[in-house]
Design an enzyme around this catalytic site. Structure first.
Site, PDB file in Angstrom:
ATOM      1  N   ASP A 506      41.919  50.117  25.968  1.00 56.82           N
ATOM      2  CA  ASP A 506      42.458  50.398  24.643  1.00 56.82           C
ATOM      3  C   ASP A 506      43.934  50.743  24.662  1.00 56.82           C
ATOM      4  OD1 ASP A 506      40.290  50.087  22.978  1.00 56.82           O
ATOM      5  OD2 ASP A 506      39.530  52.108  23.337  1.00 56.82           O
TER       6      ASP A 506
HETATM    7  C1  BGC Z   1      42.302  56.781  25.154  1.00 57.53           C
HETATM    8  C2  BGC Z   1      41.282  55.715  25.442  1.00 57.53           C
HETATM    9  C3  BGC Z   1      40.400  55.490  24.265  1.00 57.53           C
HETATM   10  C4  BGC Z   1      41.244  55.267  23.021  1.00 57.53           C
HETATM   11  C5  BGC Z   1      40.405  55.039  21.800  1.00 57.53           C
HETATM   12  C6  BGC Z   1      43.043  56.486  23.879  1.00 57.53           C
HETATM   13  O1  BGC Z   1      43.918  57.516  23.579  1.00 57.53           O
HETATM   14  O2  BGC Z   1      43.204  56.898  26.223  1.00 57.53           O
HETATM   15  O3  BGC Z   1      40.525  56.053  26.581  1.00 57.53           O
HETATM   16  O4  BGC Z   1      39.595  54.382  24.481  1.00 57.53           O
HETATM   17  O5  BGC Z   1      42.141  56.318  22.829  1.00 57.53           O
HETATM   18  O6  BGC Z   1      40.142  56.098  21.052  1.00 57.53           O
HETATM   19  C1  NOJ Z   2      37.302  54.759  26.041  1.00 57.99           C
HETATM   20  C2  NOJ Z   2      36.792  53.875  24.964  1.00 57.99           C
HETATM   21  O1  NOJ Z   2      35.669  54.449  24.377  1.00 57.99           O
HETATM   22  C3  NOJ Z   2      36.460  52.509  25.462  1.00 57.99           C
HETATM   23  O2  NOJ Z   2      36.070  51.684  24.392  1.00 57.99           O
HETATM   24  C4  NOJ Z   2      37.599  51.924  26.215  1.00 57.99           C
HETATM   25  O3  NOJ Z   2      37.189  50.683  26.698  1.00 57.99           O
HETATM   26  C5  NOJ Z   2      38.027  52.844  27.341  1.00 57.99           C
HETATM   27  N1  NOJ Z   2      38.317  54.133  26.838  1.00 57.99           N
HETATM   28  C6  NOJ Z   2      39.242  52.324  28.098  1.00 57.99           C
HETATM   29  O4  NOJ Z   2      40.392  52.378  27.334  1.00 57.99           O
END
Ligand code: BGC
Ligand code: NOJ
Length: 819
Positions: A506
């Site tokens: 993400d």
């Molecule tokens: C985090 C991710 C997460 C994303 C979605 C980001 O700030 O680092 O791990 O998947 O937010 O909420």
């Molecule tokens: C947490 C999120 O829930 C997931 O959808 C995502 O793939 C990982 N972080 C990596 O960014």
């Protein structure tokens, strides 16, 4: 030797915490259907019904000072001493403390000056309430005169507005109190208007007093460790009008030496049909006293039949014990679907108890409510939920089936989809929208896993709408086909998948270009028009899941050639444009520049593409997967697992987005994502490297954590991220519980290391184990059959020459297979 705060009790399927001052609150989850509770080892946490945002029942102050406030608290007054069974909030030193986190229950026991207080918390199956059975025992040789106060703080329903709209909320609070053979405090804020639901907190006995107004009970400038009512030695019988309604019972009791007494508290939620919301007349009981915030002017007395039914049902210890036995029997049954016996006690523990348990929790919660997820920001993730159900499908396939339909219903006609949906409404979440180009692939991943587990092809004929619009339904099979084509229709200049807003990572925001600190990388608009940003992670995902889709079509005797041709084209594109020489590239950015290449100064290599392209064995004839694994071992690996990228970014790259905002070694910037280490482990097993797979598996699995102070978060479940080798504190864990790590490690250990793989042809036994594992037995209930499979490895092999396929046949079968 570092300090430990507890230990596993495998026979009871519990983790036993023996010191309340854990390095972080170590929590557990109550409930596995609709009513949930989060509970820490000191009783902190809260409850909600279905949706942690819209139906928050009790309040929690996230990241508070002191840490972990509020919770379900019991105050015991014994002479001049005030204490709590879970140590907090008074923090009176206890003579004995123990917290046992079990499967959907927690038992906290404290002992002080000869009085033992033990509280069992659980949510009975099919019930919308948390039961708290408090047992007080006088273990001294003198009579004890005790005072007991309970405490719960109501949340004004919508957890988001509860934390911000004070000008309204501090004037809306309303309660009712019912006193009689039991005592129940009802929370009815906004009930007279649009809410059909209320909450209640009862105890199965008359009380000497109560409080429902926080300020009266606690004192405006007091903390919860010194509530003024408790210090005064009696409650004030306060009736909340606005401000912050709470529920506190006050009970006086005497215990002879050796005597024990049980109190059953019920903290519940109920919904009434619109036309049954209110009592017809004001004070319905003759032998009960009813008090309300508004007093005699109150024309809106809650119809409490539904709550009373639950309160009556759990009036006795016998009823509580029966419900608790039912919950434990459910877990016996769930865990019996896959059970391993081996000489490695830690592996047995992960496989037979904790990994499966965490899969249930991630299935229920997605990424919504933990001590790192506030419950207000995120609902059910499209990609997250598909992954979660793969770890859970063998437990309760019917729930996985429904989840697949719910998820697919949030897709758009072109196969794209809402990235999240709210569990209460099941509607897509507009705050985040769509455009994550990996999302559609995960539906193939989830659905094919469900069918391999169950054999239920009928799910493919289910008629599923687009974006929940009635009248737009097409079959689920059509959703899968369109999902596949979403990638095919969104290819970039190298024939690789366009990334859209992001793929699994993400924070790799290649089209975001954010220079405004007031916007979120996750929700802001993206410049996808004209972008050349392509993802090697999606390429691997597409090949892997696309093949799973083709296998399904073949099992249904449907043609798969056109899909296979696309997969072949993708493999070629990766070989030609996605290979950096020693490893797979990660991506091309907006301008078409390489990401994750030796040519880059930072972020030379990324784990995601090594994992996915390696699992899909792209370029196998050219030795690519093996080379990529060697590079990952050399450049990404560390004592605590493989980092996500190396070297971590030290400056902000506007063309890479959120990833480069994190300090080096944390989160998606060089953190150890426990979620994607399993991809590499699977790629290792696909390459026949059982020893390597096992070594990496153990680095990530909680049962092998040595240093609890360093690891910080719960030692019985996976966390999302462990600080990486470039971090200030390598090895420190964060974001425990709600992570796809649970499902992926379940896949790794159950199917790829121990090697029991459900397929359309039968149960395939295809282990890839460490050569010193000489024997193990897996009992696997699969569909209507039960297989007891003993693997013998007398010659220290890692993998069989050819996998064995055990045909599906109902009944019990025993096999011994020698590697
Ligand atoms: C985090 C991710 C997460 C994303 C979605 C980001 O700030 O680092 O791990 O998947 O937010 O909420
Ligand atoms: C947490 C999120 O829930 C997931 O959808 C995502 O793939 C990982 N972080 C990596 O960014």
């Amino acid at each position: 030797m570092s300090k430990t705060y507890g230990h596993f009790d495998d026979a009871n399927r519990e983790y036993v915490i023996t010191d309340p001052k854990t390095p972080f609150p170590w929590i557990n989850y109550l409930g596995n259907e609709d009513f949930f509770g989060l509970i820490s080892n000191t009783g902190g946490g809260y409850n909600f019904y279905k949706d942690a945002k819209f139906r928050r029942i009790t309040r929690y102050r996230y990241n508070s000072v002191p840490m972990d406030s509020v919770g379900r608290y019991f105050y015991i007054v014994d002479g001049a001493t005030v204490w709590n069974p879970g140590w907090k909030p008074c923090k009176t030193p206890l003579d004995r403390y123990e917290c046992r986190h079990g499967l959907n229950y927690t038992r906290i026991t404290g002992e002080k000056n000869g009085v033992r207080a033990s509280v069992l918390h659980f949510v009975p199956l099919g019930v919308k309430a948390e039961i708290q059975r408090l047992t007080l025992t006088n273990r001294s040789s003198e009579k004890k005169c005790l005072k007991l106060f309970s405490y719960a703080e109501w949340c004004l329903w919508n957890a988001a507005t509860d934390g911000e709209n004070f000008q309204r909320n501090l004037s809306t609070g309303e309660v009712e109190i019912e006193r009689g053979e039991w005592t129940a405090i009802y929370h009815k804020t906004e009930y007279k208007e649009r809410r059909d639901h209320y909450a209640y907190y009862s105890v199965n006995c008359p009380v000497q007093g109560y409080d429902t107004d926080r300020e009266t009970f606690v004192g405006l400038y007091n903390d919860l460790n010194e509530p003024q009512a408790v210090l005064a030695g009696h409650s004030a019988d306060s009736l909340a009008h606005g401000w912050s309604p709470i529920a506190s019972h006050y009970i006086e009791l005497e215990l002879a030496p050796g005597e024990s007494r049980d109190f059953i508290f019920v903290l519940g939620y109920a919904e009434n049909p619109q036309d049954e919301k209110f009592e017809n007349h004001q004070l319905p009981f003759t032998n009960y006293q009813l008090l309300t915030s508004l007093g005699e002017r109150d024309h809106h007395i809650i119809n409490k039949a539904r709550a009373q039914e639950v309160i009556r049902r759990f009036a006795t210890v016998e009823a509580v014990e029966a419900a608790f036995a039912e919950l434990n029997a459910l877990w016996d049954e769930l865990l019996s679907k896959y059970h391993v016996e081996s000489s490695d006690e830690r592996m047995n523990r992960m496989v037979n108890i904790w990994n499966q348990y965490q899969c249930m929790i991630t299935f229920c919660m997605s990424r919504s409510a933990s001590f790192f997820e506030s419950g207000v920001g995120r609902g059910m993730g499209f990609r997250d939920s598909n992954q979660d159900l793969v770890g859970f499908v063998h437990q309760i396939p019917s729930r996985a089936r429904q989840r697949i339909i719910d998820i697919a219903s949030t897709q758009f006609p072109d196969g794209g989809c809402y990235h999240q949906y709210q569990p209460l409404t099941k509607r897509g979440n507009n705050d985040i929208g769509g455009g994550f180009n990996d999302d559609p692939m995960w539906l193939l991943f989830g659905t094919t896993a469900y069918i391999r587990e169950t054999g239920d092809m009928s799910i493919l004929d289910e008629m599923v709408p687009w974006d929940n619009e009635p009248g737009t339904e097409v079959s689920l099979l059509e959703h899968l086909r369109i999902s596949f084509n979403h990638v095919v229709n969104n290819l970039g200049p190298h024939g690789l998948p366009l990334i859209g807003r992001a793929d699994w990572n993400d924070c790799l925001n290649l089209n975001c270009f954010s220079n405004d600190p007031n916007e979120s990388f996750q929700t802001t608009g993206n410049k996808t028009e004209g972008s050349k940003a392509e993802s090697l992670m999606i390429a691997g995902l597409f090949v892997f899941c696309g093949r799973q889709f083709c296998d399904l079509l073949k099992a249904k005797n449907l043609p798969s050639d056109t899909f296979e041709a696309e997969i072949e084209k993708m493999c070629k594109a990766v070989e030609q444009f996605g290979w950096d020489g020693e490893w797979y590239l990660r991506a091309y950015d907006y301008y078409g520049n390489k990401v994750g290449s030796h040519e880059n100064e930072e972020g030379k290599i990324f784990i995601e593409s090594q994992g996915w392209c390696g699992m899909a064995r792209i370029g196998a004839e050219l030795g690519m997967p093996e080379k990529a694994l060697d590079s990952a071992a050399k450049l990404l690996d560390s004592e605590h697992g493989m980092v996500l990228n190396w070297p971590a970014y030290t400056t902000y790259h506007i063309e890479l987005g959120e990833q480069s905002t994190y300090p080096a070694g944390y989160k998606e910037n060089g953190g150890i994502f426990c979620h994607n280490n399993p991809w590499v482990i699977i790629a290792m097993t696909e390459a026949g490297r059982g020893n390597d797979a096992w070594t990496l598996y153990k680095k990530i699995a909680p049962a092998w954590i040595e240093n609890q102070d360093l690891h910080k978060v719960e030692p019985y479940v996976y966390c999302q991220m462990v600080a990486g080798k470039e971090a200030a504190k390598p090895g420190e864990g964060k974001n425990s519980w709600l992570t796809g790590t649970a499902a992926w490690n379940w896949l790794v250990i159950s199917q790829h290391i121990l090697g029991i793989q459900p397929t359309y042809e039968g149960l395939r036994v295809n282990p890839c184990i460490p050569s010193d594992l000489k024997q193990y037995t897996v009992t696997r209930k699969w569909r209507d059959a039960e297989y007891v499979i003993t693997l013998l490895n007398p010659n220290g092999k890692q993998t069989p020459d050819t996998p064995v396929i055990l045909p599906y046949e109902p009944g019990k079968h025993e096999y011994t297979i020698t590697l």
